[in-house]
Design a protein around this motif. Sequence first.
Motif, PDB file in Angstrom:
ATOM      1  N   LYS A 258      35.365  44.760  52.813  1.00  0.00           N
ATOM      2  CA  LYS A 258      36.570  43.948  52.573  1.00  0.00           C
ATOM      3  C   LYS A 258      36.377  43.100  51.321  1.00  0.00           C
ATOM      4  O   LYS A 258      37.285  42.956  50.495  1.00  0.00           O
ATOM      5  N   LEU A 259      35.186  42.506  51.189  1.00  0.00           N
ATOM      6  CA  LEU A 259      34.913  41.702  49.999  1.00  0.00           C
ATOM      7  C   LEU A 259      34.940  42.591  48.743  1.00  0.00           C
ATOM      8  O   LEU A 259      35.481  42.208  47.717  1.00  0.00           O
ATOM      9  N   ARG A 260      34.367  43.763  48.856  1.00  0.00           N
ATOM     10  CA  ARG A 260      34.371  44.696  47.721  1.00  0.00           C
ATOM     11  C   ARG A 260      35.805  45.012  47.295  1.00  0.00           C
ATOM     12  O   ARG A 260      36.139  44.990  46.121  1.00  0.00           O
ATOM     13  N   ARG A 261      36.668  45.242  48.282  1.00  0.00           N
ATOM     14  CA  ARG A 261      38.075  45.574  47.965  1.00  0.00           C
ATOM     15  C   ARG A 261      38.767  44.410  47.289  1.00  0.00           C
ATOM     16  O   ARG A 261      39.459  44.557  46.295  1.00  0.00           O
ATOM     17  N   LEU A 262      38.557  43.207  47.856  1.00  0.00           N
ATOM     18  CA  LEU A 262      39.209  42.036  47.268  1.00  0.00           C
ATOM     19  C   LEU A 262      38.725  41.850  45.829  1.00  0.00           C
ATOM     20  O   LEU A 262      39.520  41.640  44.911  1.00  0.00           O
ATOM     21  N   SER A 264      37.611  43.995  43.798  1.00  0.00           N
ATOM     22  CA  SER A 264      38.076  45.038  42.876  1.00  0.00           C
ATOM     23  C   SER A 264      39.463  44.697  42.334  1.00  0.00           C
ATOM     24  O   SER A 264      39.857  45.180  41.278  1.00  0.00           O
ATOM     25  N   TYR A 265      40.202  43.842  43.053  1.00  0.00           N
ATOM     26  CA  TYR A 265      41.494  43.362  42.541  1.00  0.00           C
ATOM     27  C   TYR A 265      41.311  42.164  41.606  1.00  0.00           C
ATOM     28  O   TYR A 265      42.184  41.839  40.824  1.00  0.00           O
ATOM     29  N   MET A 266      40.157  41.480  41.765  1.00  0.00           N
ATOM     30  CA  MET A 266      39.980  40.192  41.092  1.00  0.00           C
ATOM     31  C   MET A 266      39.262  40.280  39.750  1.00  0.00           C
ATOM     32  O   MET A 266      39.520  39.500  38.862  1.00  0.00           O
ATOM     33  N   ASP A 267      38.260  41.158  39.655  1.00  0.00           N
ATOM     34  CA  ASP A 267      37.448  41.167  38.423  1.00  0.00           C
ATOM     35  C   ASP A 267      37.044  42.588  38.059  1.00  0.00           C
ATOM     36  O   ASP A 267      37.184  43.512  38.852  1.00  0.00           O
ATOM     37  N   TYR A 268      36.520  42.721  36.835  1.00  0.00           N
ATOM     38  CA  TYR A 268      36.032  44.022  36.358  1.00  0.00           C
ATOM     39  C   TYR A 268      34.507  44.068  36.352  1.00  0.00           C
ATOM     40  O   TYR A 268      33.901  44.884  35.683  1.00  0.00           O
ATOM     41  N   GLY A 269      33.918  43.117  37.035  1.00  0.00           N
ATOM     42  CA  GLY A 269      32.457  43.130  37.120  1.00  0.00           C
ATOM     43  C   GLY A 269      31.818  42.220  36.105  1.00  0.00           C
ATOM     44  O   GLY A 269      32.426  41.799  35.125  1.00  0.00           O
ATOM     45  N   MET A 270      30.575  41.936  36.375  1.00  0.00           N
ATOM     46  CA  MET A 270      29.774  41.077  35.517  1.00  0.00           C
ATOM     47  C   MET A 270      29.439  41.815  34.221  1.00  0.00           C
ATOM     48  O   MET A 270      29.269  43.040  34.239  1.00  0.00           O
ATOM     49  N   PHE A 271      29.330  41.081  33.109  1.00  0.00           N
ATOM     50  CA  PHE A 271      28.925  41.663  31.825  1.00  0.00           C
ATOM     51  C   PHE A 271      27.663  42.517  32.064  1.00  0.00           C
ATOM     52  O   PHE A 271      26.674  42.030  32.598  1.00  0.00           O
TER      53      PHE A 271
END
Length: 391
Positions: A258-262, A264-271
């Motif tokens: 669930k956290l992974r899904r949320l 994935s809507y919020m950020d594109y990942g860490m540099f």
Amino acid sequence: MERASVVDTLPVYIFDEINRLKYEARVKGRDVIDFGMGNPDIPTPPAVVEKLRQAVLDPRNHRYSVSRGIPGVRRELAYWYKRKYDVELDPDQEVLLTLGAKEGFNHLIQAITAPGEHVMVTSPCYPIHRFAVQLSRAVPVLLPADPESMLCEAQKALNTINPRPRTLIISYPNNPTTACVDLDFFSRVVALARENDLLVIHDFAYADLVYDNYRAPSILQVPGAKETALEFYSLTKGYSMAGWRVGFCSGHAPVLNKLRRLKSYMDYGMFQPIQIAAAVALRDCDTEVDRICRTYGERRDCLIRNFDQAGWSIEPPRGTLFVWAPIPDSVQGRLNSLDFARFLLAEAEVAVAPGIGFGEAGEGWVRLALVENEHRIKQAARNIRRALSKG
Ligand SMILES: Cc1ncc(COP(=O)(O)O)c(C=O)c1O
């Protein structure tokens, strides 16, 4: 423009006033010895910085990364758990990279709580543990921070509160109280969780900062913990990487998803260069972590010894980056924790965090972060002795 929002329900940030006073003192040229914030002052291990430098030079690392973390860094975290705690984690399903533990924690609470739901959390606590609940429009149920009393009150809350709480937030070694637990304690927490269909979130930010041969257990060491618990770990403290913002959430796969899904809507990942350097930290820097921990341990001893001579007797912590100190007898009853923090700043040029900032149950205490060197700790003790003898 008038707008009602959940942000308006947040209380005034108590540390703001101390930060303002600190700033004003510095503008006047005063040298404030700052134990206020747990912001590590020790440099990041050189091998990590060097890996970052190399990775930045590669343009392939300049693109969007993946929100859940590249496989290499998740794999290293799984090896780290195996090496240190003999815990098996599937890096694909049971490990998630977060932008520091704080971001991950906030989004986790958002991902799993419904408005009005009860969430159990200790008081005093790291403020975001409580306010993440509030920001998700859920309702914090406050438990004592002392581990045994916490467990007892959690059981009572499960028996009496309606709707029944479904989540318990804990953190040991604890910020701010420095309370530490053993594995048997976590076994009892996991048993309680399994009996009551409870999700336990354990914030293990201070895993690496432990003293006097104490070893902090991971809740994931308890057999079956992964079916009911998630644990946050962070490179901020042990690896002195506060500004890098590297955290992990591990354990219960369905909730982690669930956290992974949320996210994935919020950020594109860490540099991506940071992720690559973080993998090197986890793989190659055990010696550096020991050295960092030793430095904090020496500062702890120096502070306890010198403050004691200054008339302020404090119990040495077994873990964390902090000392949790009762307001000294000579001013106890006259000054609350915020007044005492103001007094120390004005009369001793020493900044501390007032206990009230961590919740009502923190009143009567202040927190000192071990982020000043021994020379300055001794100076602080001299200033405090002078201030207390006047005060
Ligand atoms: C209990 C606890 N969790 C998390 C954090 C923050 O960790 P990070 O820097 O990884 O967001 C802190 C920082 O003070 C903390 O005390």
